[in-house]
Design a protein around this motif. Sequence first.
Motif, PDB file in Angstrom:
ATOM      1  N   ILE A 222      22.680  -6.543  11.210  1.00  0.00           N
ATOM      2  CA  ILE A 222      21.843  -5.333  11.220  1.00  0.00           C
ATOM      3  C   ILE A 222      20.395  -5.710  11.484  1.00  0.00           C
ATOM      4  CG2 ILE A 222      20.904  -3.473   9.786  1.00  0.00           C
ATOM      5  CD1 ILE A 222      23.621  -3.386   8.341  1.00  0.00           C
ATOM      6  N   SER A 223      19.930  -6.724  10.779  1.00  0.00           N
ATOM      7  CA  SER A 223      18.536  -7.152  10.911  1.00  0.00           C
ATOM      8  C   SER A 223      18.232  -7.643  12.323  1.00  0.00           C
ATOM      9  CB  SER A 223      18.240  -8.258   9.891  1.00  0.00           C
ATOM     10  OG  SER A 223      16.900  -8.666   9.970  1.00  0.00           O
ATOM     11  N   ARG A 224      19.115  -8.463  12.876  1.00  0.00           N
ATOM     12  CA  ARG A 224      18.891  -9.000  14.219  1.00  0.00           C
ATOM     13  C   ARG A 224      18.906  -7.915  15.290  1.00  0.00           C
ATOM     14  NH1 ARG A 224      22.984 -12.568  12.656  1.00  0.00           N
ATOM     15  NH2 ARG A 224      24.351 -11.935  14.380  1.00  0.00           N
ATOM     16  N   SER A 225      19.632  -6.821  14.997  1.00  0.00           N
ATOM     17  CA  SER A 225      19.829  -5.777  16.007  1.00  0.00           C
ATOM     18  C   SER A 225      18.776  -4.671  15.956  1.00  0.00           C
ATOM     19  CB  SER A 225      21.225  -5.156  15.836  1.00  0.00           C
ATOM     20  OG  SER A 225      22.228  -6.151  15.935  1.00  0.00           O
ATOM     21  N   MET A 226      17.969  -4.622  14.921  1.00  0.00           N
ATOM     22  CA  MET A 226      16.969  -3.552  14.799  1.00  0.00           C
ATOM     23  C   MET A 226      15.723  -3.881  15.620  1.00  0.00           C
ATOM     24  SD  MET A 226      17.178  -2.157  10.885  1.00  0.00           S
ATOM     25  CE  MET A 226      15.783  -1.055  11.187  1.00  0.00           C
ATOM     26  N   VAL A 227      15.948  -4.039  16.905  1.00  0.00           N
ATOM     27  CA  VAL A 227      14.876  -4.383  17.841  1.00  0.00           C
ATOM     28  C   VAL A 227      14.917  -3.379  18.992  1.00  0.00           C
ATOM     29  CG1 VAL A 227      13.930  -6.134  19.377  1.00  0.00           C
ATOM     30  CG2 VAL A 227      15.046  -6.820  17.238  1.00  0.00           C
ATOM     31  N   ASP A 228      13.794  -2.732  19.234  1.00  0.00           N
ATOM     32  CA  ASP A 228      13.681  -1.741  20.305  1.00  0.00           C
ATOM     33  C   ASP A 228      12.681  -2.254  21.335  1.00  0.00           C
ATOM     34  OD1 ASP A 228      13.336   0.449  21.932  1.00  0.00           O
ATOM     35  OD2 ASP A 228      12.439   1.730  20.396  1.00  0.00           O
ATOM     36  N   VAL A 229      13.169  -2.570  22.527  1.00  0.00           N
ATOM     37  CA  VAL A 229      12.294  -3.114  23.573  1.00  0.00           C
ATOM     38  C   VAL A 229      11.889  -2.056  24.600  1.00  0.00           C
ATOM     39  CG1 VAL A 229      13.233  -5.439  23.332  1.00  0.00           C
ATOM     40  CG2 VAL A 229      14.261  -3.855  24.995  1.00  0.00           C
ATOM     41  N   ILE A 230      12.336  -0.810  24.395  1.00  0.00           N
ATOM     42  CA  ILE A 230      12.069   0.238  25.382  1.00  0.00           C
ATOM     43  C   ILE A 230      11.118   1.313  24.855  1.00  0.00           C
ATOM     44  CG2 ILE A 230      13.121   2.083  26.768  1.00  0.00           C
ATOM     45  CD1 ILE A 230      15.626   0.346  26.999  1.00  0.00           C
ATOM     46  N   ILE A 231      11.428   1.915  23.718  1.00  0.00           N
ATOM     47  CA  ILE A 231      10.659   3.065  23.224  1.00  0.00           C
ATOM     48  C   ILE A 231       9.522   2.639  22.294  1.00  0.00           C
ATOM     49  CG2 ILE A 231      10.796   5.269  22.028  1.00  0.00           C
ATOM     50  CD1 ILE A 231      12.355   5.144  24.665  1.00  0.00           C
ATOM     51  N   GLU A 232       9.828   1.770  21.337  1.00  0.00           N
ATOM     52  CA  GLU A 232       8.820   1.373  20.342  1.00  0.00           C
ATOM     53  C   GLU A 232       7.545   0.806  20.955  1.00  0.00           C
ATOM     54  OE1 GLU A 232       8.556  -2.197  17.248  1.00  0.00           O
ATOM     55  OE2 GLU A 232      10.114  -0.746  16.686  1.00  0.00           O
ATOM     56  N   PRO A 233       7.613  -0.058  21.954  1.00  0.00           N
ATOM     57  CA  PRO A 233       6.369  -0.598  22.517  1.00  0.00           C
ATOM     58  C   PRO A 233       5.433   0.478  23.077  1.00  0.00           C
ATOM     59  CG  PRO A 233       8.232  -1.932  23.203  1.00  0.00           C
ATOM     60  CD  PRO A 233       8.800  -0.710  22.554  1.00  0.00           C
ATOM     61  N   VAL A 234       5.995   1.594  23.519  1.00  0.00           N
ATOM     62  CA  VAL A 234       5.176   2.675  24.073  1.00  0.00           C
ATOM     63  C   VAL A 234       4.662   3.593  22.972  1.00  0.00           C
ATOM     64  CG1 VAL A 234       5.145   4.618  25.690  1.00  0.00           C
ATOM     65  CG2 VAL A 234       6.490   2.577  26.224  1.00  0.00           C
ATOM     66  N   ARG A 235       5.562   4.043  22.107  1.00  0.00           N
ATOM     67  CA  ARG A 235       5.170   5.014  21.083  1.00  0.00           C
ATOM     68  C   ARG A 235       4.334   4.402  19.959  1.00  0.00           C
ATOM     69  NH1 ARG A 235      10.417   9.022  20.187  1.00  0.00           N
ATOM     70  NH2 ARG A 235       9.898  10.450  21.885  1.00  0.00           N
ATOM     71  N   SER A 236       4.475   3.129  19.711  1.00  0.00           N
ATOM     72  CA  SER A 236       3.759   2.517  18.584  1.00  0.00           C
ATOM     73  C   SER A 236       2.254   2.591  18.742  1.00  0.00           C
ATOM     74  CB  SER A 236       4.203   1.056  18.412  1.00  0.00           C
ATOM     75  OG  SER A 236       3.912   0.294  19.567  1.00  0.00           O
ATOM     76  N   ILE A 237       1.772   2.727  19.983  1.00  0.00           N
ATOM     77  CA  ILE A 237       0.320   2.805  20.183  1.00  0.00           C
ATOM     78  C   ILE A 237      -0.246   4.104  19.625  1.00  0.00           C
ATOM     79  CG2 ILE A 237       0.449   1.321  22.216  1.00  0.00           C
ATOM     80  CD1 ILE A 237       0.108   3.802  23.942  1.00  0.00           C
ATOM     81  N   LEU A 238       0.614   5.087  19.369  1.00  0.00           N
ATOM     82  CA  LEU A 238       0.159   6.358  18.797  1.00  0.00           C
ATOM     83  C   LEU A 238       0.008   6.289  17.288  1.00  0.00           C
ATOM     84  CD1 LEU A 238       2.468   8.812  20.819  1.00  0.00           C
ATOM     85  CD2 LEU A 238       0.094   8.182  21.320  1.00  0.00           C
ATOM     86  N   ILE A 239       0.487   5.212  16.671  1.00  0.00           N
ATOM     87  CA  ILE A 239       0.485   5.101  15.205  1.00  0.00           C
ATOM     88  C   ILE A 239      -0.501   4.022  14.780  1.00  0.00           C
ATOM     89  CG2 ILE A 239       1.893   4.695  13.144  1.00  0.00           C
ATOM     90  CD1 ILE A 239       4.350   5.440  14.830  1.00  0.00           C
ATOM     91  N   PRO A 240      -1.617   4.391  14.169  1.00  0.00           N
ATOM     92  CA  PRO A 240      -2.572   3.386  13.699  1.00  0.00           C
ATOM     93  C   PRO A 240      -1.922   2.424  12.711  1.00  0.00           C
ATOM     94  CG  PRO A 240      -3.515   5.605  13.578  1.00  0.00           C
ATOM     95  CD  PRO A 240      -2.060   5.773  13.884  1.00  0.00           C
TER      96      PRO A 240
END
Length: 312
Positions: A222-240
């Motif tokens: 579960i831990s190794r698989s909780m990686v998002d290389v598509i959406i998180e890198p884009v949306r994370s910039i909206l979250i301080p």
Amino acid sequence: MNYVKAFAPATVANVACGFDIFGFAIQEPGDIVEIKRKDEPGIVIADITGDAGRLPRAAEKNAVTVVMLHLLKHLGISDFGCEVILHKNMPLGSGMGSSAASAVAGVVALNELLDNPLSRQDLLRFAMEGERIASGSAHADNVGPSLLGGFVVIRSYNPLDIFSIPVPEDLYCTLVHPDIEINTKDARYILRNEVSLKNAITQMGNVAGLVAGIMKSDYDLISRSMVDVIIEPVRSILIPEFNEVKKAAISAGALGCSISGAGPSMFALSRGVDTAWQVGSIMTETFRQAGIEANMHISGINQGGALILEKS
């Protein structure tokens, strides 16, 4: 039956690598909808609490009543009338499935008032119409788990094919909501329409790994698989402070940490409730050190989904 009161829980959608295909419900918070029959045909929103007057009061423009209108049309009922009260118990634009909870509570309450002509599974496509009016996209990763409970997988949207998978009893969610707001439509707008083959392969591996890890109670997987290389890198910039909060969660023992839905809420999965509380404490403190107030919720995976609280 003249009166029904229903509850629908908050949800975590996407679950890192599973954009628009993964979601699970938590125990609370959630929205509550009250509906009461009236003699005159038509649906009227009598009151909305907890929204500071921001949500539309017109039945055809609010997620809680749009789903009712679609259900009545499907059933061929034209002479039905009711008053609706919506209690918003989570912030708007929170990434906690706020609009989904309203839609689900509304459609479940009306179905109950009509003596349950449709199954929960059949109600799903009507609940999705609430998401369409709220965010512009009829996705099911929030309404699915809020309606049905459990960890939900949407295999296909056309035709709609949705199922749930068993989860480990010791798997807990920490959901942290910082005091900022992100519009879901905006969060979808910034996403890229195309991804590289390399990222697609990585993401598919993580999706498969997360499903297998949950079904096998393999926490390392579960831990190794909780990686998002598509959406998180884009949306994370909206979250301080996103990166700092995520690092803090992992350092406190979380299996993984990512964005809940469209954000700004962040979630972490942990093995055991004690770890989940420790993770939540350090996540909220990291936000507060940056001058951002934050609230947290700790929950196992809600297996039941929406509930009927009262009826008469």
